[in-house]
Each structure stands twice: as C-alpha cells, then as structure tokens.
Design a protein around this motif. Structure first.
Motif, mmCIF file in Angstrom:
data_model
loop_
_atom_site.group_PDB
_atom_site.id
_atom_site.type_symbol
_atom_site.label_atom_id
_atom_site.label_comp_id
_atom_site.label_asym_id
_atom_site.label_seq_id
_atom_site.Cartn_x
_atom_site.Cartn_y
_atom_site.Cartn_z
ATOM 1 N N ALA A 314 0.998 -1.294 -0.038
ATOM 2 C CA ALA A 314 -0.056 -0.125 -0.172
ATOM 3 C C ALA A 314 0.924 1.288 0.056
ATOM 4 O O ALA A 314 1.810 1.398 0.987
ATOM 5 N N THR A 315 0.749 2.024 -1.074
ATOM 6 C CA THR A 315 1.672 3.257 -1.260
ATOM 7 C C THR A 315 0.651 4.437 -0.526
ATOM 8 O O THR A 315 -0.082 4.310 0.182
ATOM 9 N N PRO A 316 1.488 5.537 -0.390
ATOM 10 C CA PRO A 316 1.157 6.600 0.385
ATOM 11 C C PRO A 316 -0.517 7.274 -0.145
ATOM 12 O O PRO A 316 -0.791 7.233 -1.287
ATOM 13 N N SER A 317 -0.945 7.465 0.953
ATOM 14 C CA SER A 317 -2.784 8.135 0.852
ATOM 15 C C SER A 317 -3.472 6.829 0.600
ATOM 16 O O SER A 317 -4.762 7.031 0.153
ATOM 17 N N THR A 318 -3.016 5.664 0.711
ATOM 18 C CA THR A 318 -3.908 4.382 0.384
ATOM 19 C C THR A 318 -4.587 4.037 1.730
ATOM 20 O O THR A 318 -3.818 3.602 2.563
ATOM 21 N N PRO A 319 -5.941 3.792 1.832
ATOM 22 C CA PRO A 319 -6.417 3.212 2.793
ATOM 23 C C PRO A 319 -6.481 1.668 2.885
ATOM 24 O O PRO A 319 -6.871 1.177 1.708
ATOM 25 N N VAL A 320 -6.097 0.942 3.812
ATOM 26 C CA VAL A 320 -6.189 -0.392 3.897
ATOM 27 C C VAL A 320 -6.753 -1.185 5.105
ATOM 28 O O VAL A 320 -6.487 -0.394 6.181
ATOM 29 N N GLU A 321 -6.945 -2.219 5.144
ATOM 30 C CA GLU A 321 -7.381 -2.985 6.144
ATOM 31 C C GLU A 321 -6.247 -3.999 6.684
ATOM 32 O O GLU A 321 -6.043 -4.520 5.444
ATOM 33 N N ILE A 322 -5.775 -4.188 7.630
ATOM 34 C CA ILE A 322 -4.852 -5.168 7.906
ATOM 35 C C ILE A 322 -5.082 -6.055 9.211
ATOM 36 O O ILE A 322 -5.848 -5.759 10.091
#
Ligand code: GTP
Ligand code: MG
Length: 375
Positions: A314-322
C-alpha cells in the motif's frame, strides 16, 4: 552502553546502519556496522540526531509518535518524493448527504444500509477521476461523534464541508469548520440537495460568511460547489475542484521510505483477530512488515483495499485494512515499521506494559481520593 554498534544504534534511531556509519565518518569516527562504539562516540552521534543523553536514546525507540514525526519530516527532505493522492474528509451536519455523496462517487449505496440512516464510523475509500485517485474519509454527522470528526480533520489534506441547501448551517456544520480550522486544513464547501424544492444555496453562502468562508465570486477565497448527491448534478465539478486544490498544495510522499500511517478504526474480528483500518501516509506498507501500532505489535499478515481485494503493498494515501496484530489498537494510533519482528515485539510489549502501569496508577489515585472522601 557496552558493545553497542552502528547496527544497534540504527535500530534505536530508526535509521539504516549504513547511514549511521556515514554520519560517524562525517564526525571523524571510522567504524563499520559491527564494531562496538565507546560512550563518547554514542553521545556524539545522539547529539547529532538531536538527542541529549544516552538514556534518551533508549527512550526514543518506544516513542512511536516521535518516530512517526521523524519519518514524516524525513519525507519532506527526501529526493524520492512523488505526487500522492489527496486525502479528503467529508464533514457536515447529520443527514446533510455526506454518505450519499460518497455513494454517488463510488456507485454504491452504503447510506441505504446504515442503521437508522446514520453513519457511526469513519469509512475510507478511493475514487478515480481520469487517471487520478482521491482518497475519501466519510465521517458521521451525529452530535455524539465529535472525536471522530476531529480525528478525520487531523489526517486529512482537504475538508469537504457538506451543507444541505434546504437546512442551512447547523451545529455540526460549525463544529466541522472549527475542526478544519484547528487542523489548518482548507475547506471546500459542497452545498448539497440543490434538487430539493425548498433549496436555497445562496442563503447557505450568506450564512457561511459569518465563519470566514466567502465564495470567490463574492471576493473571498473559498471554493463553493452547488451539488445534488442524489441526482449527481455538479458532482464532477466538485471532484475537479478537489484536484485543483490538491495541485495547489503540491501533495507529495516518498514511497521508498519506511511506511507510517494512522489508524482510522480498529476492532476485534471473531475469525481474523484484531483488524485495523488505517491510512498509509508515507512510504509503502508491505505484507510481512514488522509493525508497532500504538501499544500493539505484529506483522502485516493480510492487507485488503477499500474494494475488499487483497493487496501486497500500500503506497501513500492508500486506505487499507490489515490483520496480524497481537491486540486491537485505538483509533488515531500511529503505525511505524521496524527492521525486524523482535524489535517490534519488544517495543510493543514495552508500550503495552507502560500503558497498563499508567492505568493502574490512575486506578490507585481514584481509590485514594475515594478514601479521603469517606473520611
Ligand atoms: P450522517 O452520516 O448520519 O451524518 O448523514 P449523512 O450526511 O451521511 O446523510 P446521508 O447521505 O445518509 O443522507 C441523508 C438523507 O438525505 C438520505 O435520505 C438521502 O437520500 C438524502 N439526500 C442526500 N443527498 C441528497 C440530495 O442531494 N438531494 C436529495 N433530495 N436528498 C438527498
Ligand atoms: Mg453518513
């Protein structure tokens, strides 16, 4: 400390060992990564990184907020900076159409499925316009969720203030303006529901002048877009304005450095364990990265994007669920990446221990107070 070398110091200071060796070379100390250093040399190096004493070097590694800030600062001086998507938080009074606007942008219908039609958490999504991405955070407008709005304003680049043209400026409209101002984030006003018979967008514009939001046409510098989230009217214009504002801000990030991020929401999932929704802000977060988030630690096990697809990075400004954390972090907790799992674990455990001690202290204070009260 006896036996500390450039490699150890690198870990403590969150820097590459090679950088430490180079720094020492500049200070006139020839060493390699494994050679142990004397106390004077360590202090010299610590001073170079703005740390006064050896003890503080040790404190430093568990100070996640400090590591986060350092990485954020480092990114500003990095030569690897590239353009990044803007992070935009949608704010406004309850029922003014924030979720409907996002639904329109994403071709979804989240708002229809919300309990009582009320948003109760922060949602994070990405929208593509031509070849550009915009990251959106949806916030609840209900009075009870002021903290969430404050957090939303803090991690965002731009606030889109949604005001319903048939309802006008309301308490949470004003509150949202205050949050944006205190976070020093520019506001774009989306006057919504212009399709409604009772809509009076000019009245909204007049009302907002009192709060320093003056349209460009009236001699101010605030962007206003009159939209209907329901019919989609002028919604593309709003996106264009967001991108224009983002261009002016020259938003950049270094995808090559260690990832840092902020938790938007976290919860315990029955099957998957602790799950955190977070926004990657600098660097690139990868599967397997040893991480500390707040007082929790682990390795990034499964990472999912806003469309529910598994991703490896996931690169900058990316929302992710971990997943992959030992415990559930809190909203607004900072994420930092360590070189190895062992360090991440010891930092995480130390932080959890400290937090527990602090909690116990507080409990004891209360008990003591109660004791005096009853005497
Ligand atoms: P909270 O998250 O609870 O603060 O509300 P919200 O701001 O997300 O509002 P939401 O999108 O849930 O919309 C509230 C109601 O307004 C829904 O019934 C929507 O269908 C309606 N609505 C939203 N936008 C428009 C619009 O542009 N025109 C009309 N006519 N109705 C709209
Ligand atoms: Mg909503």
């Amino acid at each position: 400390e006896e036996g500390m070398n450039a490699q150890d110091l690198g870990k403590i200071l969150h820097r590459e060992p090679a950088e430490i060796v180079k720094k020492l070379f500049m200070l006139g100390v020839m060493t390699n990564q494994n050679q142990s250093l004397d106390k004077d040399t360590i202090e010299l190096l610590a001073a170079e990184y703005g740390i006064e004493s050896e003890e503080k070097v040790h404190e430093d590694i568990s100070d996640i907020d400090n590591l986060y800030t350092k990485e954020m600062e480092a990114s500003k001086e990095s030569k690897n900076q590239v353009k990044r998507p803007p992070v935009v938080t949608i704010m406004g009074h309850v029922d003014h159409g924030k979720t409907t606007l996002l639904d329109r942008l994403r071709h979804t219908n989240v708002s229809e499925h919300e309990a009582g039609g009320i948003t109760q958490s922060i949602g994070a999504y990405q929208v593509r316009l031509d070849d550009r991405l915009i990251t959106f955070l949806d916030t609840p407008g209900h009075a009870a969720f002021s903290n969430m709005r404050a957090r939303g304003a803090e991690i965002t680049d731009i606030v889109v203030l949604v005001v319903a043209a048939d309802d006008g400026v309301m308490p949470q409209t004003i509150e949202a303006i205050d949050h944006a101002k205190s976070a020093q984030v520019p506001i774009i006003v989306a006057v919504n529901k212009i399709d409604k018979p009772g809509a009076n967008p000019d009245h909204v514009m007049e009302q907002l002048m009192k709060y320093g939001l003056v349209p460009e046409d009236w001699g101010g510098d605030t962007i206003f877009v009159k939209i209907s989230a329901k019919t989609g009217e002028n919604v593309d214009d709003l996106l264009q304005m967001i991108l224009l504002q983002a261009d002016v801000m020259e938003l950049q990030a270094d995808p090559q450095q260690k990832a840092i991020g902020t938790v938007v929401e976290a919860r315990l999932d029955k099957g998957r364990g602790p799950v955190a929704d977070l926004l990657v802000q600098q660097g690139t977060l990868k599967i397997g990265d040893p991480i500390v988030i707040g007082d929790t630690y682990g390795r990034v096990r499964v990472m999912t994007n806003d469309k529910g697809r598994r991703v490896k990075k996931a690169t900058p400004s990316t929302p992710v669920e971990i997943t992959g954390l030992n415990d559930v972090p809190s909203s607004a907790d900072k994420l930092v990446v360590f070189d190895d799992e062992k360090t991440a674990r010891s930092v995480g455990e130390q932080r959890a221990k400290n937090a527990l001690e602090k909690q116990r202290e507080n409990v004891q204070h209360v008990t003591l107070d109660n004791l005096f009260d009853t005497m």
